[in-house]
Design a protein around this motif. Structure first.
Motif, PDB file in Angstrom:
ATOM      1  N   THR A  26      -1.099 -32.713 -29.408  1.00  0.00           N
ATOM      2  CA  THR A  26      -1.098 -33.709 -28.605  1.00  0.00           C
ATOM      3  C   THR A  26      -3.099 -32.782 -28.092  1.00  0.00           C
ATOM      4  O   THR A  26      -4.247 -33.735 -27.693  1.00  0.00           O
ATOM      5  N   ILE A  27      -2.793 -31.299 -28.192  1.00  0.00           N
ATOM      6  CA  ILE A  27      -4.009 -30.658 -27.165  1.00  0.00           C
ATOM      7  C   ILE A  27      -5.194 -31.438 -28.266  1.00  0.00           C
ATOM      8  O   ILE A  27      -7.093 -31.358 -27.455  1.00  0.00           O
ATOM      9  N   LYS A  29      -5.428 -33.742 -29.895  1.00  0.00           N
ATOM     10  CA  LYS A  29      -6.209 -35.258 -29.895  1.00  0.00           C
ATOM     11  C   LYS A  29      -6.507 -35.399 -28.758  1.00  0.00           C
ATOM     12  O   LYS A  29      -7.628 -36.738 -28.972  1.00  0.00           O
ATOM     13  N   TYR A  30      -6.244 -35.703 -27.641  1.00  0.00           N
ATOM     14  CA  TYR A  30      -7.188 -35.443 -26.143  1.00  0.00           C
ATOM     15  C   TYR A  30      -8.787 -34.805 -26.121  1.00  0.00           C
ATOM     16  O   TYR A  30      -9.551 -34.859 -25.817  1.00  0.00           O
ATOM     17  N   GLU A  31      -8.657 -33.375 -27.010  1.00  0.00           N
ATOM     18  CA  GLU A  31      -9.695 -32.631 -27.496  1.00  0.00           C
ATOM     19  C   GLU A  31     -10.715 -33.703 -28.062  1.00  0.00           C
ATOM     20  O   GLU A  31     -11.679 -33.794 -27.646  1.00  0.00           O
ATOM     21  N   LEU A  33     -10.539 -36.458 -28.086  1.00  0.00           N
ATOM     22  CA  LEU A  33     -10.655 -38.251 -27.343  1.00  0.00           C
ATOM     23  C   LEU A  33     -12.133 -37.703 -25.742  1.00  0.00           C
ATOM     24  O   LEU A  33     -12.703 -38.601 -26.494  1.00  0.00           O
ATOM     25  N   ASN A  34     -12.037 -36.618 -26.055  1.00  0.00           N
ATOM     26  CA  ASN A  34     -12.675 -36.146 -25.022  1.00  0.00           C
ATOM     27  C   ASN A  34     -14.391 -35.780 -25.399  1.00  0.00           C
ATOM     28  O   ASN A  34     -15.353 -35.720 -24.650  1.00  0.00           O
ATOM     29  N   ARG A  37     -15.576 -39.296 -26.031  1.00  0.00           N
ATOM     30  CA  ARG A  37     -16.118 -39.828 -24.729  1.00  0.00           C
ATOM     31  C   ARG A  37     -17.848 -38.882 -23.728  1.00  0.00           C
ATOM     32  O   ARG A  37     -18.463 -39.583 -23.740  1.00  0.00           O
ATOM     33  N   SER A  38     -17.396 -37.847 -23.765  1.00  0.00           N
ATOM     34  CA  SER A  38     -18.718 -36.691 -23.631  1.00  0.00           C
ATOM     35  C   SER A  38     -19.786 -37.022 -24.233  1.00  0.00           C
ATOM     36  O   SER A  38     -19.685 -37.921 -25.733  1.00  0.00           O
ATOM     37  N   THR A 115     -11.005 -27.497 -15.996  1.00  0.00           N
ATOM     38  CA  THR A 115      -9.818 -28.262 -16.216  1.00  0.00           C
ATOM     39  C   THR A 115      -8.669 -27.573 -17.346  1.00  0.00           C
ATOM     40  O   THR A 115      -7.614 -28.629 -17.239  1.00  0.00           O
ATOM     41  N   LYS A 133      -6.666 -27.067 -29.248  1.00  0.00           N
ATOM     42  CA  LYS A 133      -8.694 -27.303 -28.781  1.00  0.00           C
ATOM     43  C   LYS A 133      -9.638 -27.116 -30.005  1.00  0.00           C
ATOM     44  O   LYS A 133     -10.281 -27.712 -30.347  1.00  0.00           O
TER      45      LYS A 133
END
Ligand SMILES: Nc1ncnc2c1ncn2[C@@H]1O[C@H](COP(=O)(O)OP(=O)(O)O)[C@@H](O)[C@H]1O
Ligand SMILES: [Mg+2]
Lengths: 294, 316
Positions: A26-27, A29-31, A33-34, A37-38, A115, A133
């Protein structure tokens, strides 16, 4: 999850949580995505594309036999000379940039931007955050590396056809190993600091100047084999693409002064990179486990 | 097991040689809201951070549902929703994504995830912003999303550090309503605040802390009754229309358990009465029956304030 009939209410705190492995996922995946996005990922990608573009233009303009000459007396394989010129000269720079971009403030940023406070009070191990991460940074870096390798090979195919020397595959594997070690190192450094810019600056200085400088001083002046420096180990990436693999050997300097040039053998290089990865990964994890979110 | 619990055992925290928290022992059990009151720098945030393993205790331990938070963080926090020191969310994510991350970490079933996220976001009145990037949010809006994140997995225990800071008055009232609604769902809420009226409004019990030391932990009514001279309780009622002195003295002062009543202004009455919450309920009924236009009824804030000021001054 099915509740057995007649069973009393679950005792407080006995919620079923995902496994740590799935929380790491999960971490990660969202890392990622981040990153997407950034702007960070795309800036690095753009740098990779610019370097590739410059090299492509250089080769097209001057001709492949001029930028990567292969004289019959000392060179047996023109494609190898080409890959050495291209990959051997630039990939460590791309890897180091990835390390700085994705690892430089990976942990310190979580403190500075607060964060980390959003994540850390959740029911997951701190090591899951760190590893998740790290895997996110590795995945993002591998994407950039893959695109860079594809452009390299694309040029190679154009000039030499489907004649990709096996040494390129070796060099690519060593590059991935170096990337893993660099990210281990930058994550470790980023958990030493609480300020993003500080940790980015320090890792950038180390990888862009300091290590090469120390290596130069240690091997050139002190005449000691710099086996303890990560960039010495990463020498195998470029060396394996050379026509004859360089070895540690004495050379007779001008005026009769003897000196030695050092080159890590492939097994030595692998050991150095693997050791760097494990040592810094463990230290970084321990630091992060002990760090206080004050 | 008798319900959710949190327990501090001889908990201390030093920063260098500075004692931010000294030997805190406190056990809270069951479904209730406990206000953690103290002035700035008292050690409230320090305590809550130890309970979420954000910082390590110098001595002692923190247990949630009997599990040591530092030794087994994952299990201890499995049913805890917390909000400590306004965390930031990755600015490039939307609330839906950030909450989706939390829900994956906490293992909410896939089928419920979407519905649950929309539910908590509407509870904090942020539906319109569900798919906008957090980076553009104001402090108060981020705080609402943080509250939504705490609510998301429907935990048994809430650890809230000044949850209304950064919110406008309306936001503060809304958050208090959310916290009150949690009480009806069998939850333990441990909420720090430096606002007396907030604790008075929301909580059943109060723990007061200053200079890192626990001063008192008791029910709100016991704490407030310490302040009133006759050992009883004080309630304040507000009225829709003016009331005359005679009605106060004759009708109200003569109600059951009432020892005295005064009228600070024509639409407000302070009533001293003895006994516990049963008597308080009786009094509320009796006052309602008088049909004097009563529009509010609450234990006196000034009583809590009296105790607070006295205790805090004592430790200076
Ligand atoms: N990281 C830190 N280093 C040194 N002192 C700190 C640190 N964090 C908090 N303190 C001190 O500990 C005391 C308690 O702080 P805190 O728990 O944040 O108080 P509260 O939340 O009740 O306002 C304060 O005096 C504060 O200055
Ligand atoms: Mg505080």
């Amino acid at each position: 999850m099915s509740k057995l009939p007649g069973k009393s209410l679950p005792t407080p705190g006995s919620r079923v949580l995902p496994t740590s492995v799935s929380q790491v996922g999960t971490i990660t995946k969202y890392e990622l995505l981040n990153y997407f996005r950034s702007r960070r990922f795309f800036i690095l990608l753009a740098i990779g594309l610019i370097i590739s573009g410059l090299l492509t233009a250089l080769v097209a303009y001057y001709g492949v036999s001029n930028v990567a000459p292969c004289l019959p007396s000392m060179c047996s394989s023109p494609p190898l000379a080409f890959y050495s010129f291209w990959w051997g000269s630039s990939i460590t720079f791309v890897i180091v940039l990835s390390g700085i971009f994705f690892g430089g403030d990976a942990i310190s940023g979580e403190f500075q931007n607060k964060t980390g406070y959003f994540l850390v009070a959740n029911p997951l191990r701190r090591s899951s955050i760190y590893i998740g991460k790290w895997l996110g940074a590795l995945t993002a870096s591998l994407m950039v590396l893959a695109i860079y390798a594809a452009i390299t090979v694309g040029n190679g195919l154009y000039y030499f056809g489907a004649n990709v020397p096996y040494q390129f595959a070796e060099s690519l594997s060593f590059s991935i190993l170096y990337l893993i070690a660099v990210l281990g190192f930058t994550f470790f450094f980023s958990s030493l600091f609480k300020s993003s810019s500080m940790s980015i600056l320090v890792t950038a200085i180390l990888f862009l100047f300091a290590f090469s400088l120390i290596q130069l001083i240690v091997s050139g002046l002190a005449q000691i084999e710099p086996w303890f420096i990560i960039t010495y180990g990463s020498g195998i990436i470029g060396n394996v693409l050379m026509d004859t693999y360089p070895t540690t050997q004495p050379i007779r300097g001008p005026g009769g002064r003897d000196s030695t040039t050092f080159a890590a053998t492939i097994p030595e290089g692998i050991v150095i990179l693997v050791a760097y990865f494990f040592a810094t990964a463990i230290l970084g994890l321990v630091l992060f486990e002990r760090k206080e979110f004050t | 097991m008798s319900g959710p619990s949190i327990e501090a055992v001889n908990l201390s925290k030093r920063y260098g040689s500075f004692p931010a928290l000294s030997n805190l022992s406190l056990k809270i059990e069951g479904s209730k809201c406990v206000g953690f009151l103290g002035p700035n720098g008292a050690g409230k945030t320090t305590t809550l951070k130890i309970f979420t393993d954000m910082i390590r205790a110098s001595e002692g331990k923190a247990l949630i549902n009997g599990i040591d938070v530092h030794l087994n963080k994952k299990k201890a926090l499995s049913s805890v929703g917390s909000l400590i020191e306004s965390p930031e969310i990755y600015p490039s994510l939307t609330p839906r994504e950030a909450l989706s991350m939390v829900s994956d970490i906490r293992g909410l079933p896939r089928a419920e995830k979407r519905k649950k996220i929309e539910e908590v976001v509407s509870e904090v009145k942020m539906e319109e912003w569900l798919d906008k990037k957090v980076g553009k949010f104001s402090k108060g809006m981020k705080q609402r999303i943080n509250i939504a994140a705490a609510l998301l997995s429907d935990p048994d225990v809430f650890l809230l550090d000044e949850p209304t800071t950064g919110l406008d008055p309306r936001g503060m009232a809304e958050v208090r309503d959310i916290v009150k609604s949690l009480k009806t769902r069998n939850r333990l809420i441990f909420m720090s605040s430096h606002l007396l009226n907030e604790v008075q409004d929301v909580c059943d019990e109060v723990a007061m802390i200053d200079h890192g030391k626990l001063l008192v932990y008791d029910s709100l009514s016991n704490v407030t009754s310490r302040a009133s001279s006759d050992g009883g309780n004080i309630v304040e009622i507000e009225l829709l229309r003016d009331i005359d002195e005679r009605t106060v003295n004759d009708d109200i002062a003569s109600l059951a358990n009432v020892s005295s009543a005064e009228r600070p202004d024509p639409r407000k009455i302070r009533i001293h009465f003895s006994g516990g919450v049963q008597n308080q309920e009786r009094l509320l009924l009796d006052l309602a029956n008088l049909k004097i236009g009563m529009i509010s009824f609450h234990p006196s804030a000034s009583a809590l304030e009296d105790t607070y000021l006295r205790l805090i001054k004592d430790t200076l």
